[in-house]
Design an enzyme around this catalytic site. Structure first.
Site, PDB file in Angstrom:
ATOM      1  N   GLY A  30       0.989  -1.191   0.093  1.00  0.00           N
ATOM      2  CA  GLY A  30       0.090   0.147  -0.100  1.00  0.00           C
ATOM      3  C   GLY A  30       0.792   1.250   0.171  1.00  0.00           C
ATOM      4  CB  ALA A  34       4.487   7.074 -10.087  1.00  0.00           C
ATOM      5  CG  HIS A  36       3.141   0.814  -5.506  1.00  0.00           C
ATOM      6  ND1 HIS A  36       3.260   1.822  -4.499  1.00  0.00           N
ATOM      7  CD2 HIS A  36       3.757  -0.326  -5.214  1.00  0.00           C
ATOM      8  CE1 HIS A  36       4.061   1.211  -3.540  1.00  0.00           C
ATOM      9  NE2 HIS A  36       4.184   0.124  -3.754  1.00  0.00           N
ATOM     10  CD  GLN A  60       7.374  -7.888   3.591  1.00  0.00           C
ATOM     11  OE1 GLN A  60       6.491  -8.669   3.099  1.00  0.00           O
ATOM     12  NE2 GLN A  60       7.717  -6.958   2.888  1.00  0.00           N
ATOM     13  CD  GLN A 152       9.923  -7.614  -2.680  1.00  0.00           C
ATOM     14  OE1 GLN A 152       9.989  -7.569  -1.542  1.00  0.00           O
ATOM     15  NE2 GLN A 152       9.334  -7.119  -3.401  1.00  0.00           N
ATOM     16  CB  VAL A 175       8.859   4.299 -11.388  1.00  0.00           C
ATOM     17  CG1 VAL A 175       8.459   5.755 -11.678  1.00  0.00           C
ATOM     18  CG2 VAL A 175       8.205   3.225 -12.389  1.00  0.00           C
ATOM     19  CB  SER A 185       5.744   3.426   0.746  1.00  0.00           C
ATOM     20  OG  SER A 185       5.038   2.773  -0.318  1.00  0.00           O
ATOM     21  NE  ARG A 186      11.222   0.768   3.969  1.00  0.00           N
ATOM     22  CZ  ARG A 186      10.945   0.280   5.162  1.00  0.00           C
ATOM     23  NH1 ARG A 186      10.852   1.077   6.207  1.00  0.00           N
ATOM     24  NH2 ARG A 186      10.443  -1.111   5.214  1.00  0.00           N
TER      25      ARG A 186
HETATM   26  P1  AMP Z   1       5.985  -2.508  -1.888  1.00  0.00           P
HETATM   27  O1  AMP Z   1       4.615  -1.868  -1.630  1.00  0.00           O
HETATM   28  O2  AMP Z   1       6.945  -1.487  -1.444  1.00  0.00           O
HETATM   29  O3  AMP Z   1       6.015  -3.715  -0.843  1.00  0.00           O
HETATM   30  O4  AMP Z   1       6.352  -2.917  -3.199  1.00  0.00           O
HETATM   31  C1  AMP Z   1       5.260  -3.511  -4.109  1.00  0.00           C
HETATM   32  C2  AMP Z   1       5.828  -3.815  -5.569  1.00  0.00           C
HETATM   33  O5  AMP Z   1       6.072  -2.417  -6.102  1.00  0.00           O
HETATM   34  C3  AMP Z   1       7.464  -4.471  -5.383  1.00  0.00           C
HETATM   35  O6  AMP Z   1       7.533  -5.398  -6.300  1.00  0.00           O
HETATM   36  C4  AMP Z   1       8.240  -3.376  -5.465  1.00  0.00           C
HETATM   37  O7  AMP Z   1       9.521  -3.794  -6.087  1.00  0.00           O
HETATM   38  C5  AMP Z   1       7.505  -2.469  -6.509  1.00  0.00           C
HETATM   39  N1  AMP Z   1       7.783  -0.982  -6.216  1.00  0.00           N
HETATM   40  C6  AMP Z   1       8.074  -0.156  -5.272  1.00  0.00           C
HETATM   41  N2  AMP Z   1       8.867   0.860  -5.602  1.00  0.00           N
HETATM   42  C7  AMP Z   1       9.068   0.811  -7.087  1.00  0.00           C
HETATM   43  C8  AMP Z   1       9.501   1.617  -7.842  1.00  0.00           C
HETATM   44  N3  AMP Z   1      10.118   2.896  -7.497  1.00  0.00           N
HETATM   45  N4  AMP Z   1       9.647   1.502  -9.148  1.00  0.00           N
HETATM   46  C9  AMP Z   1       9.218   0.236  -9.385  1.00  0.00           C
HETATM   47  N5  AMP Z   1       8.745  -0.784  -8.612  1.00  0.00           N
HETATM   48  C10 AMP Z   1       8.646  -0.404  -7.488  1.00  0.00           C
END
Ligand code: AMP
Length: 252
Positions: A30, A34, A36, A60, A152, A175, A185-186
């Site tokens: 969540g 952009a 996601h 995790q 990951q 991205v 998100s951080r």
């Molecule tokens: P998260 O919500 O951070 O666990 O991310 C969910 C998915 O989105 C994971 O597969 C991440 O690698 C991907 N993701 C997060 N940030 C980016 C980004 N800046 N560019 C591309 N994919 C992303």
């Protein structure tokens, strides 16, 4: 967009989806941005049904405070999902995903011990465990993961191979903000001055210098460096600014 907060309802709905419909799945925690959105657009484009899951997965997080502080923005996420054309939003409570009361855990003993796994013990086992649960519950044709979390991505590809899972893992490029900072998100947890400093991380990671020189410059700028390492044509880094941890990786 159909929203499922509980698993029995989702499982009943899943039984109505025939094999003729391709499912594209984007698992997330969540606080959508952009990065996601790009995964969702691709899943929407390449499949008949686009499914987004939002679960902040406790297993995790090796740091309880980090888990509690993780940004949660359900209303905003629902709107972004709607705009991206998501067909199904699955958002069960974390505990619903652990009917085993957290007794079962999937573990990997190679890639998961390096870098992110070294500094966050147990992180990847928790990630692999929930990814396997979600893949079992959804049975998607394709699942989309970002290169932003490269270790990951490799581990999930390994999981699919190790357990003969019938799903294609689609890798999506990182991205970035206009200033080069990888979207995360951080980033929302950074203060304005930390946010102004943060793009130096991506900039230095992409430079021609050695890992040691990059680490030294980041330290001088005020970052705490956890690691800067190169493996198989890719440079990886993890730093913290205050309490906020950032990771990134680039091809070299
Ligand atoms: P998260 O919500 O951070 O666990 O991310 C969910 C998915 O989105 C994971 O597969 C991440 O690698 C991907 N993701 C997060 N940030 C980016 C980004 N800046 N560019 C591309 N994919 C992303």
């Amino acid at each position: 967009m159909k929203i499922f907060d509980n698993l029995p309802d989702w499982q009943a709905f899943r039984r109505t989806i025939t094999a003729q419909s391709n499912i594209g799945f984007v698992p997330t925690m969540g606080n959508l941005h952009a990065g996601h959105q790009r995964l969702l657009e691709r899943a929407k484009h390449e499949n008949d049904i686009c499914i987004l899951s939002i679960v902040v997965n406790p297993t995790q997080f090796n740091d309880k405070e980090d888990y509690q502080r993780y940004p949660r923005t359900p209303e905003q996420d629902r709107q972004i999902a709607e705009q991206a054309g998501v067909d199904v939003l699955l958002q069960p409570t974390p505990s619903a995903l652990y009917p085993d009361n957290y007794h079962y855990r999937l573990s990997e003993n190679q890639i998961s011990l390096a870098m992110e796994g070294r500094t966050r013990p147990g992180h990847f086992d928790g990630m692999l465990t929930i990814v396997l649960k979600l893949l079992q519950l959804l049975r998607p044709n394709r699942a989309y993961f970002g290169e932003k979390d490269y270790q990951q991505l490799q581990l999930v590809q390994g999981l699919v191979e190790a357990f003969f899972l019938d799903v294609k893992i689609v890798a999506c490029p990182t991205v970035r903000d206009d200033n080069g900072l990888a979207l995360s998100s951080r980033n929302n947890l950074l203060t304005p001055s930390q946010y102004a400093l943060a793009p130096n991380f991506a900039k230095l990671l992409q430079s021609q210098q050695t890992c040691a020189a990059i680490a030294e410059q980041l330290t001088q700028l005020g970052f705490q460096v956890e690691y800067i390492e190169e493996h198989q044509g890719r440079r990886y880094g993890a730093v913290t600014l205050g309490k906020v941890r950032l990771i990134d990786n680039v091809t070299i």
